[in-house]
Design an enzyme around this catalytic site. Structure first.
Site, PDB file in Angstrom:
ATOM      1  N   ARG A 254       0.484  -1.625  -0.083  1.00  0.00           N
ATOM      2  CA  ARG A 254       0.176   0.162   0.263  1.00  0.00           C
ATOM      3  C   ARG A 254       0.532   1.289  -0.084  1.00  0.00           C
ATOM      4  O   ARG A 254       2.146   1.408   0.625  1.00  0.00           O
ATOM      5  CB  ARG A 254      -0.771   0.217   1.429  1.00  0.00           C
ATOM      6  CG  ARG A 254      -2.023   0.895   1.247  1.00  0.00           C
ATOM      7  CD  ARG A 254      -3.470   0.452   0.910  1.00  0.00           C
ATOM      8  NE  ARG A 254      -3.899   2.165   1.067  1.00  0.00           N
ATOM      9  CZ  ARG A 254      -5.289   1.980  -0.337  1.00  0.00           C
ATOM     10  NH1 ARG A 254      -5.182   1.351  -1.324  1.00  0.00           N
ATOM     11  NH2 ARG A 254      -6.002   2.580   0.086  1.00  0.00           N
TER      12      ARG A 254
ATOM     13  N   THR B 209      -8.743   0.333 -11.030  1.00  0.00           N
ATOM     14  CA  THR B 209      -8.114  -0.989  -9.792  1.00  0.00           C
ATOM     15  C   THR B 209      -8.311  -2.510 -10.945  1.00  0.00           C
ATOM     16  O   THR B 209      -9.056  -2.742 -11.449  1.00  0.00           O
ATOM     17  CB  THR B 209      -9.131  -1.157  -8.429  1.00  0.00           C
ATOM     18  OG1 THR B 209      -8.484   0.725  -8.084  1.00  0.00           O
ATOM     19  CG2 THR B 209      -8.237  -2.361  -7.737  1.00  0.00           C
TER      20      THR B 209
ATOM     21  N   SER C 271      -8.036   1.346   2.939  1.00  0.00           N
ATOM     22  CA  SER C 271      -8.563   0.353   1.651  1.00  0.00           C
ATOM     23  C   SER C 271     -10.239  -0.635   1.795  1.00  0.00           C
ATOM     24  O   SER C 271     -10.190  -0.712   2.865  1.00  0.00           O
ATOM     25  CB  SER C 271      -7.551  -0.083   1.486  1.00  0.00           C
ATOM     26  OG  SER C 271      -7.861  -0.750   0.449  1.00  0.00           O
TER      27      SER C 271
ATOM     28  N   GLY D  98     -13.528  -1.908  -7.260  1.00  0.00           N
ATOM     29  CA  GLY D  98     -15.295  -1.326  -7.219  1.00  0.00           C
ATOM     30  C   GLY D  98     -15.007  -0.322  -6.351  1.00  0.00           C
ATOM     31  O   GLY D  98     -16.070  -0.139  -5.416  1.00  0.00           O
TER      32      GLY D  98
HETATM   33  N1  GLU Z   1      -8.405   2.894  -3.593  1.00  0.00           N
HETATM   34  C1  GLU Z   1      -9.486   1.857  -3.126  1.00  0.00           C
HETATM   35  C2  GLU Z   1      -8.706   1.676  -2.319  1.00  0.00           C
HETATM   36  O1  GLU Z   1      -8.389   0.688  -1.770  1.00  0.00           O
HETATM   37  C3  GLU Z   1      -9.341   1.114  -4.541  1.00  0.00           C
HETATM   38  C4  GLU Z   1     -10.529   1.589  -5.996  1.00  0.00           C
HETATM   39  C5  GLU Z   1     -11.274   0.978  -6.573  1.00  0.00           C
HETATM   40  O2  GLU Z   1     -11.759   0.019  -6.419  1.00  0.00           O
HETATM   41  O3  GLU Z   1     -11.227   1.681  -7.383  1.00  0.00           O
HETATM   42  O4  GLU Z   1      -9.733   0.850  -1.522  1.00  0.00           O
END
Ligand code: GLU
Length: 571
Positions: A100, A382, A447, A469
């Site tokens: 991360r 993602t 996250s 997502g």
């Molecule tokens: N930044 C998001 C996360 O780490 C993920 C973004 C996405 O899934 O589109 O939870």
């Protein structure tokens, strides 16, 4: 979907001559077919090539991520971060790896506040240097490769380097993301790359990326240090600083990927493992599945409607805790053990009624505060991929640059993330205490990414799965794990069926799917419904009790599944 014929894609890759040297298998090893499920056919093909050359699951993961950086630039890449679960078939160990992004050392508590002290508008905060965290994917892949890799690091970048030089076709999805994103022409060199004549690239256009080919060649030859300590680090820092960010050379050089103990729980006869904090994904998916198991045990009439209702109610409870308590556990105290304890989950499950929705759930250990900053945003970026190699090792990896095209800053052929916007903008919770997901120097933003692996009683992987997502990831993944392991659906049917999500608010139902049939029944149970399109990107592999393997790629995105034959013995 069973293994998609990969012939056409593999021919493209073949013209790139992978230069992979097949590893020799030992006579006493029992190779079995392997499998890859990933978000782009070229990424799947690269993973399969690596597996067929005797590569381990992590070797394939590196090749897949390098290709995705090129062909699915809106979603993930070496400028972003990732979480990876690894299963070692020889030791039966499951390890969680945290790549991360971290906040630069110079960030202050008011990083995402405007001059009058109110939180910035989310979409205003995304473009530019202030949203960029130190990228973590490459250090993480390097760490896992050191521990579990079979093929030399440098060979694993060859498919991506070759494709970057030879070019690849812009997919309909990438073209569509460019067409609908009006903010992309903000910065060079990204504007010139994606809008060569001032107009967005069209599907089918052949696109080369010589700058990325050069970058990946340096990384292939010199290791991840080329990225974190060499000229690439200079370029990243210069670009971020030129656009208002505080990232320094020290931040880059200090970055560490972390091996962590996964969070695992025994649910419905399976050991199910996910990422620990700073992802809320593992804990919240496990909470939801445990609550569902407990709540459904006492329910005689298990119709599809009742099942969906119990899942959604469990999800409300899981999200209530997630939004209140979770953050990077290296910076804040999180009651992880309590939140996953049998006693606590049994108490919480008692709040679920099979005949009436509870409405908004309160967190279980204190008074409610307020919602997370990104609760309602629809995200289309993602990427998740699942790999099972021919020795039975598995990788479940979710990788992200956060919003589509990340911070919109392009450096040396790749995009930089905007992952810092996953912190809560207002450092204070509604009751005035400091929120666990506030920004702090060196901290990792909370996250929702939920790479999971579920195991049979004999500790063989039964299901490898995950999805993009945004915060909906948790719902997408929990639903499919429940459908496969607790309802007996096959992974393809589970992924194809419509999504049902509740993030402790309205019940979100995927438009134009079988899930819509549940709407009247759910309304009668007291759910407030929102029907919406939902772009999950679930990529899963399941191993059936007879040893057969099946994979599935989410029809909502552009991915494929590829089967890998074991390399012949002693070659
Ligand atoms: N930044 C998001 C996360 O780490 C993920 C973004 C996405 O899934 O589109 O939870």
């Amino acid at each position: 979907m069973t293994a998609t014929p990969l012939t056409a894609w593999r021919l493209i890759l073949l013209s790139c001559s992978l230069l992979l040297v097949a590893a020799t298998t030992q006579a006493d090893e029992r190779p079995q077919p392997g499998m890859v499920a990933a978000a782009h056919p070229l990424a799947t093909a690269a993973g399969v090539e690596v597996l067929e050359a005797g590569g381990a699951a992590i070797d394939a993961a590196i090749a897949i991520q390098a290709v995705l950086t090129l062909v699915e630039p809106q979603s993930s890449g070496i400028g972003g971060g990732a979480f990876l679960l690894h299963y070692d078939s020889e030791t039966a160990d499951v390890q969680a790896y945290d790549g991360r992004e971290t906040a630069p050392a110079a960030v202050r508590a008011d990083h995402f506040l405007t001059e009058d002290g109110t939180p910035m508008d989310f979409l205003e905060a995304v473009p530019g240097g202030q949203s960029v965290g130190v990228p973590g994917s490459l250090r993480m892949l390097e760490l896992v490769h050191e521990q579990h890799g079979e093929l030399p690091w440098r060979t694993l970048f060859q498919p991506a380097i070759c494709l970057a030089e030879a070019g690849f076709e812009v997919t309909p999805r990438l073209a569509e993301m460019l067409r609908i994103d009006l903010r992309l022409d903000l910065f060079e060199p990204m504007a010139g790359y994606f809008f060569p004549d001032g107009a967005p690239l069209r599907a089918g256009t052949r696109l080369t990326n010589p700058a990325l080919a050069e970058t990946l060649t340096e990384i292939a030859n010199q290791g991840a240090d080329a990225f974190y300590e060499g000229a690439i680090a200079d370029d990243i820092v210069a670009t971020v600083q030129a656009h208002g960010g505080e990232l320094t050379r020290e931040d880059m050089a200090d970055y560490r990927a972390v091996e962590r103990a996964p969070v695992c729980r025994s649910i419905a006869g399976y050991e199910i493992c996910g990422m620990p904090l700073p992802s809320s994904g593992g804990m919240t998916v496990l909470q939801i599945l445990s609550l569902l198991e407990i709540a459904s045990a006492g329910t005689e009439d298990m119709s599809r409607l009742t099942w969906a209702h119990l899942l959604l109610e469990a999800s409300r409870l899981g999200f209530a805790d997630r939004n209140e308590y979770l953050g990077d556990a290296e910076f804040v105290e999180v009651p992880v053990e309590t939140l996953l304890s049998e006693r606590y989950l049994t108490e919480r499950a008692a709040l679920i009624s099979p005949t009436q929705s509870m409405g908004k759930a309160a967190p279980g250990l204190s008074e409610p505060d307020s919602a997370m900053s990104d609760g309602k945003l629809i995200k289309h970026s993602t990427s998740h991929f699942s790999v099972l190699d021919t020795q039975g090792n598995a990788v479940s990896m979710t990788s992200s640059i956060e919003m589509p095209f990340g911070s919109r800053l392009m450096v040396d052929g790749f995009l930089l993330n905007n992952q810092l916007t996953d912190f809560r903008f207002d450092p204070l919770a509604a009751d005035g205490r400091l929120h666990p997901n506030r920004i702090q120097p060196g901290k990792r933003p909370l996250s929702s990414m939920s790479p999971m692996i579920a195991f049979n009683a004999d500790k063989q992987p039964r299901l490898i799965i995950g999805s993009p997502g945004g915060t909906r990831i948790i719902g997408y993944v929990a639903q499919r794990v429940a459908d496969v392991l607790m309802q007996g659906h096959d992974v393809e049917a589970a992924i194809r069926s419509g999504s049902l999500v509740n993030r402790n608010g309205r019940t979100e139902i995927e438009a134009d799917t079988d899930a819509e049939a549940l709407v009247p029944g759910l309304e009668a149970l007291g759910h407030e419904i929102e029907i919406d399109s939902m772009t999950s990107g679930l990529h899963g592999i399941e191993r059936l009790p007879d040893g057969d393997i099946r994979g599935a790629a989410d029809p909502r995105r552009e991915g494929t599944v590829g089967g890998a034959q074991p390399p012949s013995q002693g070659e």
